[in-house]
Design a protein around this motif. Structure first.
Motif, short mmCIF file in Angstrom:
data_model
loop_
_atom_site.label_atom_id
_atom_site.label_comp_id
_atom_site.label_asym_id
_atom_site.label_seq_id
_atom_site.Cartn_x
_atom_site.Cartn_y
_atom_site.Cartn_z
N ASP A 118 13.30 -2.85 -42.77
CA ASP A 118 14.22 -2.11 -43.98
C ASP A 118 14.87 -0.93 -43.56
N ALA A 119 14.30 -0.03 -42.83
CA ALA A 119 14.87 1.17 -42.18
C ALA A 119 15.95 1.11 -41.08
N THR A 120 16.02 -0.22 -40.76
CA THR A 120 17.19 -0.35 -39.69
C THR A 120 18.51 -0.83 -40.07
N LYS A 121 19.13 -0.68 -41.24
CA LYS A 121 20.44 -1.32 -41.68
C LYS A 121 21.44 -0.33 -41.19
N GLY A 122 22.76 -0.93 -40.65
CA GLY A 122 23.69 -0.29 -40.33
C GLY A 122 23.99 -0.61 -38.88
N LYS A 123 25.31 -0.40 -38.29
CA LYS A 123 25.64 -0.46 -36.89
C LYS A 123 26.60 0.62 -36.46
N SER A 124 27.04 0.63 -35.21
CA SER A 124 27.77 1.65 -34.49
C SER A 124 29.27 1.16 -34.83
N ARG A 153 13.04 5.76 -41.28
CA ARG A 153 14.21 5.73 -42.02
C ARG A 153 15.54 6.08 -41.41
N ASN A 154 16.65 6.16 -42.12
CA ASN A 154 17.97 6.61 -41.50
C ASN A 154 17.63 7.65 -40.77
#
Length: 381
Positions: free
Chosen positions: A199-205, A178-179
């Protein structure tokens, strides 16, 4: 003579560019290239897939990561690429090796002839002991012709050169369930099926164009080509050899024990969807049996504008992707064939043809090996 082992390394923008000053991080480059020099002395070939040109050019054009639009980023890439390559060249010379730039676009991966030409260039550079630095040509690409992230670009390069390992250096020490900001997040040391972690991989730098989601997409593409993927923290001494030697924590994505052939891997591992077709569930179940091609009578609907030789995604009537294969016709020709099922293909098209939409030897069944793509609203236009 023993063949050298090819290793592809993907480096994110946040490792290469100071987030506040938007200048090269020479300390990181020193550690990275020193480690590459060690690996080369041990008989490895190293290919870099390097982000950073856009981030380094933003300051020059007076923009920030938050304010920059598409044209700003294209201009920033033009300004930042010389800075990035100069930094690599300066540090590379300290360790006695030369570098070369290989700029690619989506078409260089999706068109098979260009794919082979690119592979030949990279192999020639390796034969001369030169470290290829591969990047997307951000100066000329638009959303329609972009790879979009260097994680999947690195996976395609790994497939292209027959790499044994793909090392993705990032700002965290690997994949979590998860996050990582969640205090209950658990580190994942080894992955066989990437689907269970998507599903635990959303988001970016802030500086980059991809997050953990694109890294797992890349890892899935690599594992189907027989490549081991490592996701690891880049801020460390000997960032590559410590991963390969198992000296520190990193997430290892296990390659498929029965990898696809080079041809099937090229067909199955796509960066963009050129077009799609929908078959009945019964027809989809019969695919892959007895060298069965896909004929126009099998197709319920289609979507996209594509040319002959583009890869089509094949769905069943429930919207589940079953296969990918090379189209023998353009989208315009296929629409004509579908709209006129009782007229001979030769009469409709004006040339001799067997009328097979996708031949059996150009069709790859996915068989739960790949991350599946959602079906578009496929209709016959």
């Amino acid at each position: 003579m023993t063949q050298k082992r090819n290793i592809v390394v993907k480096i994110g923008s946040a490792l290469l560019a100071n987030q506040d000053l938007l200048t090269p991080r020479y300390g990181f480059l020193q550690r990275l290239l020193e480690d590459i020099a060690v690996l080369r002395s041990q008989g490895f070939n190293v290919i870099l897939c390097s982000s950073g040109s856009v981030a380094l050019g933003l300051r020059i054009i007076g923009e920030t990561p938050d304010s920059a639009g598409v044209s700003d980023k294209q201009a920033a890439a033009a300004c930042g690429m010389p800075l990035l390559l100069n930094a690599y060249k300066q540090v590379g010379h300290e360790f006695g090796f030369e570098i070369a730039q290989v700029l690619l676009t989506l078409g260089d991966f999706e068109d098979h002839r260009r794919f082979l030409n690119t592979r030949n260039t990279v192999h020639r550079l390796l034969e001369s002991g030169i470290v290829p630095i591969v990047n997307e040509n951000d100066t000329i690409t638009t959303e329609e012709i972009r790879v979009g992230d260097n994680d999947r670009l690195a996976a395609k390069v790994s497939q292209m050169v027959g790499a044994s390992d793909l090392i993705i250096l990032t700002g965290v020490d690997g994949l979590y369930d998860r996050n990582p900001d969640d205090p209950e997040a658990q580190f994942v040391p080894e992955v066989v099926d990437v689907n269970q972690y998507m599903d635990a991989t959303k988001g970016k730098s802030t500086l980059g164009t991809g997050g953990m989601e694109t890294k797992l997409q890349a890892a899935n593409m690599a594992q189907e080509a027989g490549v081991t993927t490592w996701i690891a923290q880049g801020e460390i001494d000997r960032p590559l050899s410590t991963v390969l030697n198992g000296e520190r924590r990193a997430t290892k994505v296990i390659p498929n024990p029965n990898p696809l052939s080079g041809w099937d891997s090229w067909i199955a591992n796509r960066l963009q969807m050129a077009g799609s077709i929908v078959l009945s569930e019964q027809t989809a179940d019969a695919l892959g049996q007895d060298d069965r091609p896909i004929s126009r009578s099998d197709i319920l609907s289609m979507d996209g504008d594509f040319t002959r030789g583009d890869v089509l995604h094949v769905y069943d009537s429930k919207g589940i992707e079953r296969a990918r294969g090379l189209s023998d016709f353009t989208s315009e020709e296929l629409r004509v064939l579908i709209h006129n099922p009782d007229t001979a293909a030769e009469q409709l098209l004006g040339y001799k043809t067997r009328g097979e939409i996708i031949r059996s030897n150009n069709l790859v069944m996915l068989e739960n090996r790949h991350l599946l793509w959602e079906a578009p609203e496929a209709v016959v236009g």
